[in-house]
Design a protein around this motif. Structure first.
Motif, short mmCIF file in Angstrom:
data_model
loop_
_atom_site.label_atom_id
_atom_site.label_comp_id
_atom_site.label_asym_id
_atom_site.label_seq_id
_atom_site.Cartn_x
_atom_site.Cartn_y
_atom_site.Cartn_z
N ARG A 263 41.19 -71.37 28.11
CA ARG A 263 40.73 -70.04 27.67
C ARG A 263 39.89 -70.16 26.41
NH1 ARG A 263 45.71 -65.97 29.33
NH2 ARG A 263 45.85 -66.87 31.40
N HIS A 272 48.00 -70.02 19.94
CA HIS A 272 46.91 -70.07 20.91
C HIS A 272 46.21 -71.42 20.96
CE1 HIS A 272 47.29 -65.68 20.80
NE2 HIS A 272 46.74 -65.72 22.00
N LEU A 273 45.93 -71.86 22.17
CA LEU A 273 45.12 -73.06 22.38
C LEU A 273 44.00 -72.72 23.36
CD1 LEU A 273 47.97 -75.66 22.95
CD2 LEU A 273 46.35 -75.70 21.05
N VAL A 422 56.07 -65.43 28.51
CA VAL A 422 55.77 -65.33 29.94
C VAL A 422 55.09 -63.99 30.21
CG1 VAL A 422 56.82 -65.25 32.25
CG2 VAL A 422 57.90 -66.62 30.47
N GLY A 423 54.13 -64.00 31.13
CA GLY A 423 53.55 -62.75 31.60
C GLY A 423 53.60 -62.75 33.12
N ARG A 427 52.45 -57.94 42.52
CA ARG A 427 51.03 -57.86 42.86
C ARG A 427 50.81 -56.66 43.79
NH1 ARG A 427 51.19 -61.58 38.88
NH2 ARG A 427 51.75 -63.66 39.61
N GLY A 463 54.92 -62.63 40.74
CA GLY A 463 55.00 -63.94 40.10
C GLY A 463 54.75 -63.83 38.61
N PHE A 464 54.68 -64.99 38.01
CA PHE A 464 54.54 -65.01 36.55
C PHE A 464 53.90 -66.32 36.09
CE2 PHE A 464 58.59 -66.98 37.58
CZ PHE A 464 58.60 -68.13 36.80
N ARG A 470 54.18 -72.89 24.44
CA ARG A 470 54.95 -71.87 23.72
C ARG A 470 56.44 -72.05 23.99
NH1 ARG A 470 51.54 -66.22 24.12
NH2 ARG A 470 49.60 -67.07 23.29
#
Ligand code: 4AD
Ligand code: MG
Length: 496
Positions: A263, A272-273, A422-423, A427, A463-464, A470
């Motif tokens: 990203r 963040h990476l 986690v996000g 769907r 899903g996730f 992290r």
């Protein structure tokens, strides 16, 4: 007839020879491994006086006395090092902190503290010298992580980083074990892709540097105004393999991936990476979002437990020397307590009461910032929190609409100090609803295939994605995400 018998005989002799060869080579390499290439981890298991041993590794500590020199040798196979006793006649000034050595000798019972057995050297050779004046790390000193980060090429030589590498390896194993034990199929989703799954525009594009490598357009391509690109359509490094997993889950009801994710994130903060590892799972025939939450919670707990069972010495090392004071307790709380579930709307009500203390004032409809996420977990006595049902406008197009049509069936798992770990979402599996959404986001043309999945045997699914680094930050209490990955990449940083 006789010809075929002869042929059979020939074949069996060949097969026998092959068998002998493979048996011999196996037994040979086994013997060789035992005699010559024992790891320090192996040697430390030896509880037999007089056993002949050849140990190789790097010198971690050096204590020179008048009549004897003690060194600790470590090859990265375990946190513990092997104590080696060097009689004065074998000592030489090339044996320094950081040098690489090969020692042959006999194991003897150790009169000293810290080990049951030690190696009495009979022969010692220095493979590579190391000038301690020039070597950037000094023995026994606690070195600031920021300083060590400047030496990415030597960082694995520090105890804290070699320990991290073993923990990273054990965490990877634990995650695979969880999924394998629960009938999830591991899928290699691609790194090069034509989609921007999250729609955030944070993709890195990929084209050959040398434009001569781009194939010429054919006549029909010219006619169709095909762009002269290597793949003929814009290609990116993946920001998530979710859409590919959704394809797979149309046939294999449980699947997962675990790979590098990219990203072009401007935020150079401690979570963040630009390149990180994401674990993504996709499940078909889900009854509700609760199914997804159950898998996330059990995955996180399973991983912590596995680490405690398989890598506890490194874990304890982190809790003693690296993590904040109460880290072990915090992680144990996550293991022992049921994760809390709270809808976004309720979470915002809690946060609004504290708006004065936040830099960003939260209102319904806005995404949670790190300070809000951390507050919610603190407010919940450090028990991880599932925030669910976010406003549709702040989640990607694929999230399934709730009946209120304002919110979507979605979740973020928040953990102490790190925030979002986690996000995930259910769907949108309904053809018409999805078509509408794709149209609204002007994605219908590009993602026609995705809509197609809803045409042929569509099922409720969800899903996730879990940020691997992290997760390490959370379990090990690592302040900066750049200290969880061997070669960190973030905006302005891509060394080596
Ligand atoms: O919340 P995200 O963006 O979700 C997705 O990409 C979904 N498509 C996943 C899915 O449903 N299959 O990212 C998932 C997780 C985040 O919760 C976070 O832990 C991690 O990936 N993450 C990052 N980790 C490090 N650096 C970054 N720049 C990250 N961006 C996301
Ligand atoms: Mg997210």
């Amino acid at each position: 007839m006789s010809a075929s018998i002869q042929k059979l005989k020939k074949m069996s002799t060949f097969a026998l020879r092959g068998l002998k060869r493979s048996f011999l080579s196996r037994s040979f390499s086994f013997t060789q491994y035992r005699l010559i290439r024992n790891t320090i981890k192996d040697i430390l298991k030896c509880k037999q006086s007089d056993a002949t041993v050849n140990a190789t590794g790097w010198v971690k500590t050096l204590q020179v006395h008048k009549n004897v020199t003690f060194i600790k040798v470590n090859d990265g196979s375990s946190l513990s090092s092997l104590q080696v006793i060097i009689p004065p006649e074998l000592n030489n000034n090339e044996i320094t902190f950081g040098s690489s050595v090969s020692v042959e000798g006999k194991m003897i019972e150790s009169p000293g503290q810290g080990q049951d057995y030690e190696l009495l050297a009979e022969k010692i050779s220095v493979c590579g010298t190391c000038n301690p004046e020039e070597f950037p790390f000094q023995s026994r000193n606690k070195i600031p992580v920021e300083y060590v980060r400047d030496y990415l090429h030597l960082r694995p030589r520090t105890n804290f980083f070699s320990s991290l590498l073993r923990l990273r390896n054990a965490t990877t194993n634990a995650i695979h074990k969880y999924f394998q034990e629960n009938d999830f199929l591991f899928i290699h989703t691609p790194i090069l892709t034509s989609n921007d799954c999250e729609g955030g525009g944070e993709v890195f594009s990929v084209e050959p540097h040398n434009k001569d490598l781009i194939p010429e357009l054919s006549d029909s391509e010219e006619e169709n105004k095909t762009p002269k690109l290597f793949f003929r359509n814009p290609a990116n490094l993946t920001v998530s393999g979710q859409l590919h997993l959704e394809i797979i889950t149309g046939a294999i009801s449980r699947c997962y991936n675990f790979g590098p994710t990219f990203r072009a994130d401007m935020s150079v903060d401690r979570t963040h990476l630009a390149e990180f590892y994401m674990v993504e799972a996709e499940m078909a025939f889900t009854k509700s979002l609760e199914d997804v939450l159950e898998v996330i919670e059990s995955l996180v707990k399973f991983t912590i437990r596995e680490l405690q069972n398989t890598c506890d010495d490194d874990l304890q090392f982190y809790y003693k020397y690296v993590a904040p004071k109460d880290q072990q307790k915090t992680v144990q709380t996550a293991l022992d307590k049921a994760f809390t579930r709270i809808p976004y709307t309720d979470a915002v009500k809690i946060l609004e009461k504290k708006n004065k203390k936040f830099e960003f004032k939260i209102r319904w409809g806005e995404d949670l910032k790190r300070e809000h996420e951390r507050y919610l977990v603190k407010y919940n006595n450090d028990i991880p929190v599932f925030v669910t049902d976010f406003p549709a406008a702040i989640k990607p197009f694929y999230a399934r609409d709730n009946d209120d049509t304002q919110t979507v069936s979605s979740v973020d798992l928040l953990v102490p100090e790190v925030g979002e770990l986690v996000g995930g979402t259910m769907r949108e599996e309904r053809y018409d609803v999805l078509k509408n959404k794709l149209q609204q986001h002007e994605l219908l043309e590009n993602l026609n295939w995705y809509l197609d999945l809803r045409k042929f045997g569509s099922v409720p699914h969800g899903g996730f994605g879990l940020g691997f680094e992290r997760m390490l930050q959370f379990i090990l209490g690592i302040n900066n995400i750049r200290d969880t990955i061997p070669f960190p990449r973030s905006s302005k940083h891509c060394k080596l």
